[in-house]
Design a protein around this motif. Structure first.
Motif, PDB file in Angstrom:
ATOM      1  N   MET A 174      -4.298  -0.490 -16.148  1.00 13.70           N
ATOM      2  CA  MET A 174      -3.596  -1.383 -15.181  1.00 13.70           C
ATOM      3  C   MET A 174      -3.943  -2.771 -15.850  1.00 13.70           C
ATOM      4  SD  MET A 174      -2.816   0.950 -12.732  1.00 13.70           S
ATOM      5  CE  MET A 174      -2.450  -0.231 -11.557  1.00 13.70           C
ATOM      6  N   ASP A 175      -2.812  -3.650 -15.367  1.00 16.78           N
ATOM      7  CA  ASP A 175      -3.147  -5.166 -15.376  1.00 16.78           C
ATOM      8  C   ASP A 175      -4.136  -5.631 -14.372  1.00 16.78           C
ATOM      9  OD1 ASP A 175      -1.000  -5.111 -17.615  1.00 16.78           O
ATOM     10  OD2 ASP A 175       0.397  -5.631 -16.085  1.00 16.78           O
ATOM     11  N   TYR A 234      -9.777  -9.417  -7.196  1.00 13.70           N
ATOM     12  CA  TYR A 234      -9.615  -8.758  -8.543  1.00 13.70           C
ATOM     13  C   TYR A 234      -8.777  -7.639  -8.399  1.00 13.70           C
ATOM     14  CZ  TYR A 234     -10.934  -7.398 -13.298  1.00 13.70           C
ATOM     15  OH  TYR A 234     -10.893  -6.907 -14.754  1.00 13.70           O
ATOM     16  N   LYS A 235      -7.288  -7.795  -8.385  1.00  9.18           N
ATOM     17  CA  LYS A 235      -6.271  -6.957  -8.302  1.00  9.18           C
ATOM     18  C   LYS A 235      -5.915  -5.958  -9.309  1.00  9.18           C
ATOM     19  CE  LYS A 235      -3.386  -8.269  -5.376  1.00  9.18           C
ATOM     20  NZ  LYS A 235      -2.083  -8.749  -4.648  1.00  9.18           N
ATOM     21  N   TYR A 236      -5.679  -4.472  -9.248  1.00  8.91           N
ATOM     22  CA  TYR A 236      -5.336  -3.670 -10.241  1.00  8.91           C
ATOM     23  C   TYR A 236      -3.684  -3.498 -10.046  1.00  8.91           C
ATOM     24  CZ  TYR A 236     -10.074  -2.851 -12.048  1.00  8.91           C
ATOM     25  OH  TYR A 236     -11.336  -3.081 -12.536  1.00  8.91           O
ATOM     26  N   ARG A 237      -3.032  -3.726 -10.875  1.00  7.80           N
ATOM     27  CA  ARG A 237      -1.473  -3.643 -10.748  1.00  7.80           C
ATOM     28  C   ARG A 237      -0.839  -3.099 -11.983  1.00  7.80           C
ATOM     29  NH1 ARG A 237       1.366  -6.444  -6.798  1.00  7.80           N
ATOM     30  NH2 ARG A 237       3.305  -6.760  -7.985  1.00  7.80           N
ATOM     31  N   ARG A 238       0.159  -2.348 -11.873  1.00  7.20           N
ATOM     32  CA  ARG A 238       1.105  -1.879 -12.957  1.00  7.20           C
ATOM     33  C   ARG A 238       2.404  -1.950 -12.469  1.00  7.20           C
ATOM     34  NH1 ARG A 238      -0.843  -1.752 -17.581  1.00  7.20           N
ATOM     35  NH2 ARG A 238       0.098  -0.345 -19.124  1.00  7.20           N
ATOM     36  N   GLY A 239       3.152  -2.483 -13.042  1.00  9.12           N
ATOM     37  CA  GLY A 239       4.981  -2.207 -12.951  1.00  9.12           C
ATOM     38  C   GLY A 239       5.126  -2.813 -11.356  1.00  9.12           C
ATOM     39  N   GLY A 240       4.497  -3.945 -11.010  1.00  9.37           N
ATOM     40  CA  GLY A 240       4.886  -4.546  -9.824  1.00  9.37           C
ATOM     41  C   GLY A 240       4.085  -3.838  -8.590  1.00  9.37           C
ATOM     42  N   LYS A 241       3.454  -2.830  -8.868  1.00  9.19           N
ATOM     43  CA  LYS A 241       2.610  -2.145  -7.567  1.00  9.19           C
ATOM     44  C   LYS A 241       1.257  -2.225  -7.844  1.00  9.19           C
ATOM     45  CE  LYS A 241       4.812   1.348  -5.709  1.00  9.19           C
ATOM     46  NZ  LYS A 241       5.437   2.935  -5.521  1.00  9.19           N
ATOM     47  N   THR A 242       0.847  -2.626  -6.851  1.00 10.66           N
ATOM     48  CA  THR A 242      -0.841  -2.611  -6.515  1.00 10.66           C
ATOM     49  C   THR A 242      -1.549  -1.254  -6.431  1.00 10.66           C
ATOM     50  OG1 THR A 242      -0.721  -4.984  -5.973  1.00 10.66           O
ATOM     51  CG2 THR A 242      -2.891  -3.672  -5.477  1.00 10.66           C
ATOM     52  N   LEU A 243      -2.273  -0.948  -7.344  1.00  6.35           N
ATOM     53  CA  LEU A 243      -3.076   0.200  -7.132  1.00  6.35           C
ATOM     54  C   LEU A 243      -4.376  -0.055  -6.016  1.00  6.35           C
ATOM     55  CD1 LEU A 243      -3.815   3.133  -8.158  1.00  6.35           C
ATOM     56  CD2 LEU A 243      -5.505   1.916  -9.733  1.00  6.35           C
ATOM     57  N   CYS A 244      -4.990  -1.143  -6.407  1.00  5.92           N
ATOM     58  CA  CYS A 244      -6.166  -1.393  -5.411  1.00  5.92           C
ATOM     59  C   CYS A 244      -6.549  -3.024  -5.808  1.00  5.92           C
ATOM     60  CB  CYS A 244      -7.300  -0.440  -5.467  1.00  5.92           C
ATOM     61  SG  CYS A 244      -8.187  -0.691  -7.102  1.00  5.92           S
TER      62      CYS A 244
END
Length: 159
Positions: free
Chosen positions: A58-59, A73-83
């Motif tokens: 993840m980014d 501290y956000k975990y995101r990928r492809g414009g969607k947040t994981l957590c």
């Protein structure tokens, strides 16, 4: 100020080759995070980061924590947040947002979650965009449930 860097070797996040976006003037380092949350909670922060990093590519985005928190501290990928992880004085937060379909998956499997996760789920208000579940872990006892919740949102890289 926004700048992009590879990894977070000097910061309090978990180091890897994943892109990290910083929306802060400076990433908090280990000493700053330890002073903010305390030694034992900083260890929880690091273990939770490692758990997410080993399962997801993840980014990661550092940002201000809004009114209630010092850092996000956000975990995101492809414009969607994981957590997202949050830090403030003597407290660490873990937030996961479950949308409509994700809530149905949780409710179908809820008996496999611990009492605290079920209670927080039940007590969390449902908004138009989902349930914003916030946990404030003080140890690793909820980590298995966190992994299960994350799997509802996104398949891990090594499932």
């Amino acid at each position: 100020m926004m700048k992009k860097e590879k990894g977070a070797d000097g910061g309090a996040g978990c180091a890897s080759a994943v892109k990290e976006v910083i929306m802060l003037d400076r990433i908090p380092d280990k000493e700053q995070m330890t002073a903010l949350v305390g030694e034992s909670l900083y260890e929880i922060w690091i273990k939770l980061c490692a758990l997410i990093d080993e399962n997801y590519d993840m980014d990661r985005l550092w940002n201000k924590g809004g009114k209630a928190w010092t850092y996000e501290y956000k975990y995101r990928r492809g414009g969607k947040t994981l957590c997202a992880l949050y830090a403030r004085e003597n407290c660490v937060g873990f937030m996961i947002i479950l949308g409509k379909d994700e809530r149905l998956k949780f409710e179908k499997d809820r008996e496999n979650y611990g009492e605290e996760v079920q209670r927080i789920y039940d007590e969390t208000q449902t908004y138009h965009d989902g349930k914003w579940m916030m946990f404030e872990p003080t140890d690793t006892s909820l980590f298995d449930d966190f992994v299960r919740l994350l799997r509802i949102k996104r398949k891990p890289i090594c499932s």
